[in-house]
Write a protein that holds these residues in place. Sequence first.
Motif, mmCIF file in Angstrom:
data_model
loop_
_atom_site.group_PDB
_atom_site.id
_atom_site.type_symbol
_atom_site.label_atom_id
_atom_site.label_comp_id
_atom_site.label_asym_id
_atom_site.label_seq_id
_atom_site.Cartn_x
_atom_site.Cartn_y
_atom_site.Cartn_z
ATOM 1 N N PRO A 190 9.680 -12.533 18.738
ATOM 2 C CA PRO A 190 8.317 -11.977 18.782
ATOM 3 C C PRO A 190 8.332 -10.487 19.129
ATOM 4 N N ARG A 191 7.641 -9.707 18.342
ATOM 5 C CA ARG A 191 7.691 -8.253 18.525
ATOM 6 C C ARG A 191 6.734 -7.740 19.589
ATOM 7 N N ASP A 192 5.797 -8.575 20.007
ATOM 8 C CA ASP A 192 4.850 -8.131 21.023
ATOM 9 C C ASP A 192 5.371 -8.346 22.436
#
Length: 200
Positions: A190-192
């Motif tokens: 997940p990039r967040d």
Amino acid sequence: MQPSVQAAFLNFTRPLEGVVDGMYADVLGLVTTCIGNLIDSVPAASALPWRVRATDLPAGLSDVATEWHTVKDGKIAAWHGPRPLYLRPEDIEALVAARLNQNELYLSRRWSNWNDWPADAQLGAHSCAWAAGAAWRAPHFDLAANALDFLTCSTECLLNAAGNPGLVPRNAANMLLFCNAAEVVRLGLPRDVLCWPNTV
């Protein structure tokens, strides 16, 4: 920027810059305050809500101008100790947040794929912007960033620490951030989610 970046930025940059509630001259002789916030003109300094340390009352414009010239002309460094004018902790946080948001406006336009960056990469870019300005010149970094090649960014992000040893730990932190981002992209994580201060 990712919400996790905004939430972490103050704690990330505080130990790299230190916190000084008064005015001081940095290694280049530029008047600065708080957490590396440049105020190298009397108008810039006068825009902040200074208070008189001895009385805790708001400082007048003449007080601010006098203190600015004293620090500028005397090249008074932060290690000289508390100055007669100061900013409250909440004012320091507000100043940091305002500059972070200004940098965000620039960075989000500098790279068209900014919203695709992992949180660690965004924090690394904000770290570079904090130390060198949001328009810092790094053509090889820009090429890698546009390709989401954060492993290359981890070496191209290094700022020149000659004469400024305070950049050494920031460079190390930035390298970690971009290496983390490279792994986030490679592994499809997940990039967040901000991985710092851990290593992916």
